[in-house]
Design a protein around this motif. Structure first.
Motif, short mmCIF file in Angstrom:
data_model
loop_
_atom_site.label_atom_id
_atom_site.label_comp_id
_atom_site.label_asym_id
_atom_site.label_seq_id
_atom_site.Cartn_x
_atom_site.Cartn_y
_atom_site.Cartn_z
N LEU A 347 5.39 0.87 144.09
CA LEU A 347 6.43 0.28 143.23
C LEU A 347 5.83 -0.17 141.91
N ILE A 352 7.68 -1.34 138.59
CA ILE A 352 8.54 -2.32 139.25
C ILE A 352 7.68 -3.50 139.69
N THR A 353 7.89 -4.63 139.09
CA THR A 353 7.06 -5.81 139.38
C THR A 353 7.76 -6.79 140.30
N ALA A 354 8.93 -6.44 140.79
CA ALA A 354 9.66 -7.34 141.68
C ALA A 354 8.97 -7.43 143.03
N PHE A 358 13.55 -8.05 146.21
CA PHE A 358 14.13 -6.88 145.54
C PHE A 358 14.07 -5.66 146.45
N TRP A 359 12.89 -5.41 147.06
CA TRP A 359 12.73 -4.23 147.91
C TRP A 359 13.71 -4.26 149.08
N ALA A 372 14.18 3.61 143.36
CA ALA A 372 14.06 2.16 143.18
C ALA A 372 13.95 1.80 141.71
N ALA A 373 13.41 2.73 140.91
CA ALA A 373 13.28 2.47 139.48
C ALA A 373 14.65 2.32 138.83
N TRP A 375 17.33 1.07 140.29
CA TRP A 375 17.84 -0.25 140.65
C TRP A 375 17.06 -1.36 139.93
N TRP A 376 15.80 -1.11 139.65
CA TRP A 376 15.03 -2.08 138.87
C TRP A 376 15.57 -2.16 137.43
N GLN A 377 15.99 -1.02 136.91
CA GLN A 377 16.62 -1.01 135.58
C GLN A 377 17.88 -1.84 135.59
N GLU A 380 16.40 -5.44 135.27
CA GLU A 380 15.72 -5.71 134.02
C GLU A 380 16.58 -5.43 132.80
#
Length: 466
Positions: A347, A352-354, A358-359, A372-373, A375-377, A380
């Protein structure tokens, strides 16, 4: 033909109960390995691990013009990525002295003989035999050549190819997948082992290596069944009676439509599945281990499970259908069950630093880890909100709880909105999801709201990207 009984090598290892199991995977470094290759590698690896034996990587690089170090390195990388680590490794290109010694022995014992026919002459012979209703089997005309006739051919510039003289008898073996098998060698041509240019075909180096490495079992695709009788006779010519390893031939893979995979095989290389498709190694292995067997196809999180479940007696004789969609289903299933620590580094590599919260929130929505990227967007930003009713969004913003948002904030917030507006169900929740994420579906909103935070939530509810 009867199915073989469930096989346990500890009680019968190629006729020698004291012999330690040793198998090999023998790819040619002339291209990328694909799912068909991996299936054979996997079956060899699982069998070796089940029996406490040795798994050998034999690099078949006798074709010096087409073999490359780049492909060899990629094969090794792919096997390691899949978890199919080998115990021993060698290259055929370093063993030509062994093949030359075997060649000399076969010539001296009368098993290997020179033939001077050109390919055109052989083709004419085959056509004539077919026209006469005969099988196109080599007529062994070269065996009757005199020394003078051979010298005449040599003077003309002809170089011989070399054939192995078969016994003409019935060769039988108990195939660990197909059951009792046999081939009448009088019905097949004496195989060519050495070309006119002196280069070796696959057969002789393979037999020499299997003998020298003490391979006990050869596990491969059923496209090699027709070669088995000749190879057994070459084993015995070089190593004596009973020197042939036990054989197991797996049905080949076909597409979900029943057609050959050849048209798609480039996209089904391990490299493409990993780098382009984002498929997890255990999704590939879980599928390939069960294809064409009576076992259900289910996701397995580790190779140890597949080792314990290996049973050649469950393998069907019909071609195994490879369905890419089935592999995708397994891939999603594995991700949904994967813990945060197992993917944390991957990640981070995606930016993705969550953390674990988050995961755990997004993994039920993933088909590929790289998803997952996306959903991270969403967390963020920037996210362009979808707002169809600005008054409702403004009212919701005014009711957003003060202070730091937690997982409990979503329930308190929606309860307040419901009490104020009278909305409920989809009419209540969907506009909030669309405003905060720009999506119609996704992770649970209690976690999303917490991860977004109050400032971004208010900005998006006002219709601005954030």
């Amino acid at each position: 033909m009867a199915k073989p009984a469930a096989f346990t090598c500890r009680s019968n290892c190629a006729g020698n109960p004291s012999m330690s199991v040793k198998v090999r995977f023998a790819p040619s470094p002339t291209g990328l390995i694909h799912v068909g290759n991996v299936r054979i590698a996997l079956m060899n690896w699982l069998f070796a691990r089940r029996e406490g034996g040795t798994f050998v990587l034999r690099v078949d690089d006798t074709d010096l013009e087409r073999s490359t170090k780049l492909f060899e390195d990629q094969i090794v990388e792919d096997l390691h990525w899949l978890g199919l680590n080998f115990d021993e490794r060698f290259n055929q290109s370093a063993r030509f002295d062994l093949y030359e010694a075997a060649r000399a022995k076969l010539v001296d014992t009368g098993f290997l003989y020179p033939c001077y026919e050109t390919e055109d002459e052989l083709d004419r012979k085959r056509k004539l035999q077919r026209a006469q209703g005969k099988p196109p089997v080599y007529d062994r005309a070269a065996l009757s050549l005199t020394d003078a006739e051979k010298a005449k051919y040599e003077a003309e510039g002809r170089k011989p190819h070399w054939r192995f003289k078969l016994s003409g008898g019935r060769i039988e073996w108990n195939d660990l997948v197909r059951g009792p098998s046999h081939i009448d060698t009088s019905s097949v041509s004496d195989p060519i082992l050495i070309r006119e240019d002196g280069s070796y075909l696959y057969t002789l180096p393979s037999v020499v290596d299997d003998l020298e490495a003490k391979i006990t079992h050869v596990i491969r695709g059923e496209d090699h069944v027709t070669n088995s009788a000749a190879q057994i006779e070459i084993f015995e010519a070089l190593g004596g009676k009973g020197s042939s390893p036990a054989l197991a031939h797996f049905p080949l893979l076909v597409g979900s439509d029943g057609e050959k995979l050849s048209k798609r095989i480039g996209g089904l290389s391990v490299k493409a599945l990993r780098e382009e498709e984002g498929i997890e190694p255990m999704a590939i292995l879980s599928l390939l281990a069960k294809l064409g067997t009576s076992d259900a196809i289910e996701a397995r999180s580790d190779l140890a499970s597949l080792v314990s479940e290996l049973d050649f007696s469950k393998v069907s004789r019909t071609p195994a259908r490879f369905d890419f969609a089935e592999m995708e289903r397994l891939n999603a299933k594995l991700l949904h069950e994967t813990g945060f620590l197992a993917v944390r580094d991957r990640l981070e590599a995606l930016g993705i630093t969550a953390g674990e919260t988050f995961w755990n929130a997004v993994r039920p929505n993933l088909n590929r880890l790289k998803d997952a990227a996306d959903w991270w967007q969403l967390v963020e930003g920037p996210v362009t909100p979808v707002i169809e009713d600005a008054d409702y969004a403004a009212k919701a913003a005014s009711l957003l709880p003060d202070g730091e948002l937690t997982r409990e904030s979503w329930g308190a917030w929606t309860s307040a909105i419901k009490a104020e507006t009278g909305r409920k169900g989809r009419e209540l929740f969907m506009p909030l999801r669309q405003a905060l994420t720009g999506q119609n579906h996704g992770p649970e909103m209690d976690v999303v709201l917490m991860l977004i935070g109050r400032e971004k939530a208010l900005t998006r509810l006002s219709g601005q990207a954030a």
